[in-house]
Design a protein around this motif. Structure first.
Motif, short mmCIF file in Angstrom:
data_model
loop_
_atom_site.label_atom_id
_atom_site.label_comp_id
_atom_site.label_asym_id
_atom_site.label_seq_id
_atom_site.Cartn_x
_atom_site.Cartn_y
_atom_site.Cartn_z
N GLU A 27 0.81 -1.21 0.00
CA GLU A 27 0.00 0.00 0.00
C GLU A 27 0.85 1.27 0.00
OE1 GLU A 27 -3.78 1.94 2.41
OE2 GLU A 27 -3.00 0.00 3.02
N ASP A 28 1.94 1.27 0.77
CA ASP A 28 2.80 2.46 0.81
C ASP A 28 3.44 2.74 -0.54
OD1 ASP A 28 2.21 2.88 3.47
OD2 ASP A 28 3.92 1.70 4.19
N GLU A 29 3.92 1.68 -1.20
CA GLU A 29 4.54 1.85 -2.51
C GLU A 29 3.51 2.33 -3.54
OE1 GLU A 29 5.02 -0.83 -0.61
OE2 GLU A 29 7.17 -0.91 -0.27
N LEU A 30 2.28 1.80 -3.45
CA LEU A 30 1.23 2.22 -4.38
C LEU A 30 0.87 3.69 -4.18
CD1 LEU A 30 -1.04 -0.94 -4.26
CD2 LEU A 30 0.30 -0.15 -6.20
N ILE A 32 2.90 6.06 -3.21
CA ILE A 32 3.97 6.84 -3.84
C ILE A 32 3.81 6.80 -5.36
CG2 ILE A 32 6.46 6.96 -4.26
CD1 ILE A 32 6.79 5.89 -1.35
N MET A 33 3.52 5.63 -5.88
CA MET A 33 3.45 5.44 -7.32
C MET A 33 2.29 6.23 -7.95
SD MET A 33 3.50 1.72 -8.94
CE MET A 33 3.19 1.35 -10.61
N PHE A 34 1.17 6.33 -7.25
CA PHE A 34 -0.02 6.95 -7.84
C PHE A 34 -0.40 8.26 -7.16
CE2 PHE A 34 -0.52 2.39 -8.75
CZ PHE A 34 -0.58 2.47 -10.12
N GLU A 35 0.49 8.86 -6.35
CA GLU A 35 0.11 10.03 -5.57
C GLU A 35 -0.24 11.24 -6.43
OE1 GLU A 35 3.24 11.30 -3.00
OE2 GLU A 35 4.67 11.54 -4.62
N ASP A 36 0.34 11.35 -7.62
CA ASP A 36 0.09 12.53 -8.44
C ASP A 36 -1.06 12.34 -9.44
OD1 ASP A 36 2.04 13.96 -7.19
OD2 ASP A 36 3.60 13.42 -8.63
N LEU A 37 -1.72 11.20 -9.40
CA LEU A 37 -2.83 10.97 -10.32
C LEU A 37 -4.10 11.54 -9.74
CD1 LEU A 37 -2.16 7.29 -11.43
CD2 LEU A 37 -1.57 9.38 -12.60
#
Length: 199
Positions: A27-30, A32-37
């Motif tokens: 969840e933490d990596e996701l 970071i990965m999708f925070e700007d969407l």
């Protein structure tokens, strides 16, 4: 959720039971990965938003009345297939005489074409970015060295936020527009405050 709810869901969505006790992995990596969407709804429909997407000519595609007013062509008429005498009528007879519009298919076809076109452009853009070398002085390694020079040493909240932000090129370029080490340190402090609040 209750056990009854999970039983119902397992029937409707095979394989969903693995989420009952486990939850979402990474969840933490996701985050970071999708925070700007951001879902603006401009180019797609999100059912949970409750807003029906607009067709290219401005009308909604959710109701039959609006769809019929958009199209001047004559709708197709459904006629029941021939039935022998003495046979019990099927449920299809209740639809006898109903008119069905086929113009919605054209709108869906147009939307799919747009998606394919956007996908092709995105793919080409990503491939060109992957081929391009970073010779501008904005590599992660170079920018993180400047982060340390401005006083954000490892272990500080400024260094931490820099390590999160500077995986994205746009953030690195913005940081490099600042002229003085003091301005850069203050910018990192503000970025940390905006994301995590006062610490």
């Amino acid at each position: 959720m209750s056990d009854d709810w999970w039983k119902k869901m397992r029937k409707e969505i095979p394989g969903c039971g693995k989420f009952k006790d486990k939850g979402l992995q990474n969840e933490d990596e996701l985050k970071i990965m999708f925070e700007d969407l951001r879902n603006t709804g401009d180019d797609h429909f999100c059912a949970s938003s409750g807003v029906i997407p607009q067709s290219p000519n401005g009308g909604s595609n959710g109701g039959d009345e609006e769809a019929e007013s958009d199209d001047d062509s004559e709708p197709e008429e459904i006629t029941p297939s021939g039935k022998g005498k003495g046979k019990r009528p099927s449920g299809d007879d209740k639809d006898k005489g109903k008119r069905v519009k086929t113009s919605g298919g054209k709108w869906i076809e147009d939307q799919i074409s747009k998606i394919v076109s956007l996908n092709e452009r995105s793919t080409a853009s990503v491939e060109s970015m992957a081929r391009r070398e970073d010779n501008s002085g904005c590599s992660i390694k170079e920018v993180m060295a400047i982060v340390k020079e401005c006083g954000a040493i490892p272990g500080t909240k400024q260094h931490f936020i820099a390590s999160e932000l500077f995986t994205k090129r746009a953030e690195r370029e913005m940081f490099m527009t600042l002229d003085t080490p003091e301005d850069r340190f203050a910018w990192l402090t503000m970025k940390h405050f905006v994301k995590y609040g006062p610490v």
